[in-house]
Design an enzyme around this catalytic site. Structure first.
Site, mmCIF file in Angstrom:
data_model
loop_
_atom_site.group_PDB
_atom_site.id
_atom_site.type_symbol
_atom_site.label_atom_id
_atom_site.label_comp_id
_atom_site.label_asym_id
_atom_site.label_seq_id
_atom_site.Cartn_x
_atom_site.Cartn_y
_atom_site.Cartn_z
ATOM 1 N N GLY A 70 8.994 -2.288 1.880
ATOM 2 C CA GLY A 70 9.204 -1.464 3.072
ATOM 3 C C GLY A 70 7.953 -0.698 3.462
ATOM 4 O O GLY A 70 7.640 -0.555 4.652
ATOM 5 N N THR A 71 7.227 -0.220 2.475
ATOM 6 C CA THR A 71 6.012 0.546 2.756
ATOM 7 C C THR A 71 5.016 -0.315 3.537
ATOM 8 O O THR A 71 4.450 0.119 4.543
ATOM 9 C CB THR A 71 5.370 1.025 1.433
ATOM 10 O OG1 THR A 71 6.300 1.896 0.774
ATOM 11 C CG2 THR A 71 4.059 1.749 1.667
ATOM 12 N N GLN A 179 17.158 2.420 5.122
ATOM 13 C CA GLN A 179 18.327 3.100 4.545
ATOM 14 C C GLN A 179 19.610 2.764 5.303
ATOM 15 O O GLN A 179 20.698 2.811 4.743
ATOM 16 C CB GLN A 179 18.113 4.626 4.558
ATOM 17 C CG GLN A 179 16.975 5.092 3.682
ATOM 18 C CD GLN A 179 17.309 5.069 2.194
ATOM 19 O OE1 GLN A 179 18.466 5.105 1.788
ATOM 20 N NE2 GLN A 179 16.271 5.001 1.361
ATOM 21 N N HIS A 201 14.901 -3.775 -1.944
ATOM 22 C CA HIS A 201 15.525 -3.100 -3.103
ATOM 23 C C HIS A 201 16.485 -1.978 -2.730
ATOM 24 O O HIS A 201 17.117 -1.396 -3.602
ATOM 25 C CB HIS A 201 14.457 -2.607 -4.089
ATOM 26 C CG HIS A 201 13.652 -1.421 -3.646
ATOM 27 N ND1 HIS A 201 13.757 -0.198 -4.258
ATOM 28 C CD2 HIS A 201 12.732 -1.266 -2.677
ATOM 29 C CE1 HIS A 201 12.920 0.656 -3.693
ATOM 30 N NE2 HIS A 201 12.285 0.036 -2.730
ATOM 31 N N THR A 237 -0.165 -15.078 -1.245
ATOM 32 C CA THR A 237 0.835 -16.056 -1.666
ATOM 33 C C THR A 237 2.227 -15.442 -1.588
ATOM 34 O O THR A 237 2.433 -14.310 -2.029
ATOM 35 C CB THR A 237 0.537 -16.516 -3.112
ATOM 36 O OG1 THR A 237 -0.763 -17.100 -3.119
ATOM 37 C CG2 THR A 237 1.565 -17.533 -3.593
ATOM 38 N N CYS A 324 10.785 8.125 -3.528
ATOM 39 C CA CYS A 324 9.854 7.046 -3.194
ATOM 40 C C CYS A 324 8.417 7.505 -3.420
ATOM 41 O O CYS A 324 7.477 6.879 -2.968
ATOM 42 C CB CYS A 324 10.037 6.593 -1.760
ATOM 43 S SG CYS A 324 11.745 6.313 -1.326
HETATM 44 C C1 PLP Z 1 13.218 4.920 4.870
HETATM 45 C C2 PLP Z 1 12.301 4.232 3.916
HETATM 46 N N1 PLP Z 1 11.254 3.546 4.378
HETATM 47 C C3 PLP Z 1 10.410 2.906 3.562
HETATM 48 C C4 PLP Z 1 10.567 2.931 2.203
HETATM 49 C C5 PLP Z 1 9.591 2.205 1.350
HETATM 50 O O1 PLP Z 1 10.089 0.971 0.913
HETATM 51 P P1 PLP Z 1 9.500 0.279 -0.405
HETATM 52 O O2 PLP Z 1 9.988 1.108 -1.565
HETATM 53 O O3 PLP Z 1 10.064 -1.105 -0.402
HETATM 54 O O4 PLP Z 1 8.020 0.271 -0.290
HETATM 55 C C6 PLP Z 1 11.642 3.676 1.660
HETATM 56 C C7 PLP Z 1 11.872 3.834 0.213
HETATM 57 O O5 PLP Z 1 11.103 3.695 -0.651
HETATM 58 C C8 PLP Z 1 12.537 4.319 2.536
HETATM 59 O O6 PLP Z 1 13.578 5.010 2.082
#
Ligand code: PLP
Length: 377
Positions: A70-71, A179, A201, A237, A324
């Site tokens: 997500g990041t 979320q 995840h 990859t 996070c």
């Molecule tokens: C709203 C939101 N965006 C982005 C992320 C980041 O996702 P990731 O942990 O897969 O990098 C999170 C949680 O970590 C999140 O709660």
């Protein structure tokens, strides 16, 4: 252990585990190769892409870009359009976005880009008109999350899209629906955004994989450069097992939404009803519209960090604000943006139910929390 930290991460769904298994075994190929072993992996990635696109009701599978989480999807969604060389370089974000957005905005600011940060009201909600008022000719992208990871408070994404479209035909709208996905319909027609972030995840998939929906025709500079995978939008990859597992988890989560909503809402109702009465606990942002699985509570007179340690010993896993982040104590920007003073924020805990929760968890958890808080007071 009663696991009430689903907003941080979720246990793996069996559908994801099963879907991934072959890719740890004989289906180990690199999708970029030319032989049969590679082809099997490539077919799996492309099948996952088609299924993800169908789930999101995207127009075309190639609107799905697989990322390392997500990041990374958030980084690409914000920096991608701003660095694409269109002449539009400015970004607009809300003050309660995840750090994946806020830190990317800060990075762009260091590069000289204009960044507007739109505040929220005491209930954690952003005003779509305030967002649109910040949009100018040079705005590349606006980012407003579907729901907050700490409080669960929903943002009016559709209204933001309409307000932005009313003032600009060029500015893109991104929403982080990481979320929201387990509880809400997350699709291109439902949200109307040009870019949508999902993370595996948080929905019962493996960690380190995510996706960004990118509407056809969107100019995007990659943030990861290399061998040109994902049509050059994300090199590296493919995490084949991760991608396959994520899409299996997304499908399972979408199919399970109705039950999920009912069970987590009932678990939370029991949890909050008891704690409001027993401990004078207050729901952060109330009566704002929240996801049904989040319970961000102010527990007057209770140090959140000490309570979390006690709860861990008593068999309840929860967190203070956002987990996070690396590093233990971190004063969150989310309550601060809502005008909550740091002392109150330090007395607040985030409990989050999820796909493994049953309604009775709300009773068990509230009894344990009440007992621990009473001892502390
Ligand atoms: C709203 C939101 N965006 C982005 C992320 C980041 O996702 P990731 O942990 O897969 O990098 C999170 C949680 O970590 C999140 O709660």
């Amino acid at each position: 252990m009663l696991y009430l930290d689903h907003a941080a991460t979720t246990p793996l769904r069996p559908e994801a585990r099963e879907a991934m298994a072959p890719f740890f075994d004989d289906a180990f190929g690199n999708p970029s190769g030319v032989h049969g072993v590679a082809r099997r992996a490539r077919n799996a990635v492309e099948d996952a892409r088609e299924r993800a696109a169908a789930l999101l009701e995207a127009d075309h599978p190639l609107e799905i870009v697989f990322t390392g989480g997500g990041t990374e999807a958030d980084n690409l969604a914000l920096a991608g359009p701003a660095l694409a060389g269109t002449g539009r370089t400015a970004v607009v974000v809300t003050a309660v976005e995840h750090d994946a957005i806020l830190a990317t905005a800060a990075f762009l600011a260091r590069l000289g880009h204009s960044v507007d940060v739109i505040g929220v009201d005491a209930h954690g909600r952003v005003d779509p008109e305030a967002v649109a008022a910040a949009v100018r000719a040079e705005t590349a992208v606006v980012s407003v999350m579907a729901a907050n990871n700490e409080t669960g408070i929903r943002q009016p994404v559709r209204d933001v899209v309409a307000a932005v479209r009313a003032v600009s035909s060029e500015a893109l709208v991104h929403t982080d629906a990481v979320q929201a996905f387990p509880a809400e319909e997350v699709s291109v027609p439902a949200l109307g955004a040009d870019l949508i972030t999902l993370a595996s995840h948080k929905v019962g998939g493996p960690k380190g994989v995510g996706l960004l929906y990118v509407r056809t025709g969107t100019d995007l500079e990659p943030v990861i450069h290399g061998g040109g995978q994902e049509l050059g939008r994300r090199s590296g990859t493919h995490n084949v097992a991760g991608i396959v597992g994520m899409v299996a988890a997304l499908e399972a989560a979408a199919a399970d939404r109705q039950r999920f909503r009912r069970d987590v809402a009932e678990a939370r109702r029991r949890f909050e009803t008891h704690l409001r009465a027993a401990l004078d606990a207050a729901v952060t942002g109330a009566p704002a519209d929240r996801l049904p699985q989040h319970s961000h509570l102010h527990l007057p007179g209770v140090d959140a960090e000490s309570l979390l340690i006690r709860l861990d010993r008593a068999g309840v896993a929860a967190s203070a604000g956002s987990a996070c982040h690396s590093g233990a104590t971190h004063v969150s920007h989310v309550p601060a943006a809502m005008g909550i003073d740091p002392q109150r924020a330090a007395q607040s805990v985030r409990f989050s139910f999820g796909w493994t929760s049953v309604p009775g968890d709300g009773d068990t958890a509230s009894r344990i929390v009440a007992a621990q808080v009473e001892e502390m007071r």
